[in-house]
Design an enzyme around this catalytic site. Structure first.
Site, short mmCIF file in Angstrom:
data_model
loop_
_atom_site.label_atom_id
_atom_site.label_comp_id
_atom_site.label_asym_id
_atom_site.label_seq_id
_atom_site.Cartn_x
_atom_site.Cartn_y
_atom_site.Cartn_z
N ASP A 53 -15.83 33.04 20.94
CA ASP A 53 -17.01 33.25 20.11
C ASP A 53 -18.05 34.06 20.89
O ASP A 53 -18.69 33.50 21.77
CB ASP A 53 -17.59 31.93 19.61
CG ASP A 53 -17.64 30.83 20.68
OD1 ASP A 53 -16.89 30.90 21.67
OD2 ASP A 53 -18.43 29.89 20.50
N GLU A 81 -19.22 32.21 34.46
CA GLU A 81 -18.24 31.86 33.43
C GLU A 81 -17.37 33.06 33.06
O GLU A 81 -16.24 32.91 32.61
CB GLU A 81 -18.93 31.33 32.17
CG GLU A 81 -19.87 32.35 31.54
CD GLU A 81 -20.37 31.94 30.16
OE1 GLU A 81 -19.75 31.07 29.52
OE2 GLU A 81 -21.38 32.51 29.73
#
Length: 565
Positions: free
Chosen positions: A301, A497
């Site tokens: 997403d 990340e």
């Protein structure tokens, strides 16, 4: 009882006047902030007090006073936890011979202590006061804005914990996901009540397999096996469709990410509301929000992978059409799950179940071959069920079926996958494989970002072929990734990340794009690095090692010149 509690909480955190008023007020910069706040009163009292305010909630001062008096700050429901199985120097780290790399690994190992959390007992006894879902065992949070467990993040966190020999913690994080299945029927996207509308890539069964391969703990595998079966059933009942021939005869099942949501995602309420503003009917808005929630369920997403690929709306978020896509990676995961479950039931001696999952595995391989494999390009693609065609676009997920081993034994397939990546030019990216090649995208699951779990799966896909040439390819990819992320760590003292792998700069840096700033910590990144250091730690040269050697050479040269003078 739990069902009633969840329904009450949903009126605060998932839908209703409080959520809409607070999120529309822009009281907090991040929509996630409010829905992570716990209640000071029970939901019914909170709703009554809000209702009594009437139109006065339009006054920002009054609204802020209401929130302050009825909600606690985010994170108050968790306690930092020292994992009892953490030790200063796990014996596995002796396998990393380079001093600098071992220091890096030990630093990442220490971060497990920083990221370990336990849910307060009060959440168990008063679940109706918290958006956080109770789980009984300590767990590792990803880091940054993410204060709860996340489903597919946990797979790579687990890989790191196993290398760190934290077997009790690893078993606990698996049992937490099993607790979700037993109490909610599936593993939600993450550990919040507002995530109960969707899941994430189904990796619980592979987690149990990885744990078993590292520990040999067969008793635990047998204990959790019915739970793995139950999770598989969730995907069959809620995300499975059948591919039929022209006569309407069922050929094989396939899976899609297909969450249903009638409102904006609570943790991204404003963003989703604004995206649907131009739509005229409520039905159109609900479809849009369901498509968005389904894209969030993918773990990607967001990405142009879920958007229109042509026309005026090409690669635009408002063209999102996740329900039309049959993802190659999801079906590869379900294929791997069937294979693993068949093997585990064989160990258990339940041959009736073995037959069931062997049939599922056969169907899954047929699905991968007939729906996703493109013989011309030599790769698996997502399939557009509406347009009845392949996506024919490069996404790093195209190579995931190689990792899942979801194909008949054929020596040519792994080589053809490598040739495809070579033709796409992505192997020329020295710092890591880009997620896509979509031009002009502002989404985080696109160019120029590279994501640790995807890099790891491609590397493992080639490494586990047993083919010497492809194992060398895996080694080159792994050492490039380790080198780039290590240099970034030395420069920033942080693990991200995701990483920007644009070829236009020499340095690897944290990635960008998406709905929030790049996060540090970071659970799955550290897990990937530790697993790769285990396998490739002695194959790459760190910049600090080179610097040390260079400095030593300079000093030696100065001494020689001094003697000669």
């Amino acid at each position: 009882m739990l069902y009633t509690v969840i329904n009450l909480l949903a009126q605060i955190y998932c839908n209703g006047p409080i959520l809409q008023t607070v999120q529309d007020s822009h009281m907090f910069p991040d929509s996630k902030h409010f829905v992570d706040m716990s209640l000071k009163y029970d939901p019914i009292t909170t709703l009554r007090h809000f209702d009594e305010l009437g139109d006065r909630t339009s006054d920002m001062i009054i609204l802020r006073e209401f929130v302050t008096s009825h909600f606690n700050p985010p994170g108050s429901e968790l306690v930092e936890w020292f994992p009892p199985d953490w030790v200063d120097f796990p014996s596995n780290f002796l396998n990393i011979h380079d001093y600098h790399h071992r220091r890096w690994a030990l630093h990442l190992h220490r971060i497990w202590k920083d990221l370990c959390r336990k849910v307060r007992d009060d959440v168990k006894h008063r679940q109706d006061h918290y958006s956080l879902l109770y789980v009984p065992h300590p767990f590792i949070i990803p880091g940054g804005r993410f204060l709860e467990f996340y489903y597919w993040d946990t797979f790579w966190i687990l890989k790191g914990l196993l290398f760190s020999e934290m077997y009790e913690t690893a078993r606990g994080v698996i049992k937490n996901l099993g607790y979700m299945v037993d109490n909610h029927g599936f593993v939600p996207n993450g550990g919040r009540v507002y995530y109960l509308t969707r899941s994430q890539p189904p990796l619980l069964t592979p987690m149990v397999y990885e744990y078993y391969m590292s520990t040999g703990d067969l008793d635990f595998v047998m204990e959790i096996l019915p739970t793995l079966d139950k999770e598989y059933e969730f995907w069959i009942k809620n995300r499975q469709e059948w591919f039929t021939d022209k006569e309407g005869n069922k050929q094989f099942p396939y899976y899609q990410y297909k969450a249903k949501l009638k409102v904006p995602r609570p943790e991204s309420y404003r963003e989703d509301s604004e995206l649907a503003e131009h739509l005229q009917s409520e039905a159109e808005k609900i479809r849009m929000w369901s498509e968005i929630a389904s894209a969030a369920e993918t773990g990607w997403d967001f990405s142009t992978r879920w958007f229109s690929q042509n026309g005026d709306t090409m690669h635009r978020m408002d063209s999102i059409r996740t329900w039309s896509i049959v993802p190659a990676d999801l079906n590869a995961f379900m294929c791997a799950n069937a294979r693993i479950l068949a093997s585990l039931y064989e160990i258990a001696g339940n041959f009736k179940k073995v037959k069931v999952f062997e049939q599922r595995y056969t169907w899954a391989k047929k699905e991968m071959r007939e729906l996703h494999w493109n013989e011309t390009d030599g790769i698996w693609y997502d399939y557009d069920i509406e347009l009845k065609t392949h996506s024919n676009q490069y996404y790093v997920s195209n190579a995931v079926p190689l990792y899942a081993k979801c194909y008949d034994e054929d020596d040519e397939i792994p080589h053809r996958v490598h040739d495809y990546l070579e033709r796409q030019g992505v192997l020329k990216f020295k710092k890591g494989l880009p997620t896509s090649l979509a031009m002009g995208s502002s989404q985080q699951w696109d160019k120029e970002n590279a994501w640790p779990p995807m890099i790891h799966m491609v590397i493992e896909g080639f490494r586990t072929t047993g083919d010497l040439k492809l194992m060398k390819v895996a080694e080159k990819m792994a050492t490039s990734w380790l080198t780039g992320t290590y240099q970034s760590f030395i420069r920033t003292h942080a693990m991200f990340e995701k990483y920007n792998v644009t070829p236009h700069t020499e340095e690897t840096s944290g990635g960008g794009g998406g709905e929030y700033e790049v996060q540090t910590g970071f659970g799955w990144t550290n897990g990937v690095i530790l697993d790769l250091l285990d396998k490739y730690g002695d194959q790459f040269a760190s910049s600090s090692t080179k610097t040390t050697f260079a400095s030593a050479n300079i000093i030696f040269l100065v001494i020689i010149l001094y003697i000669l003078s």
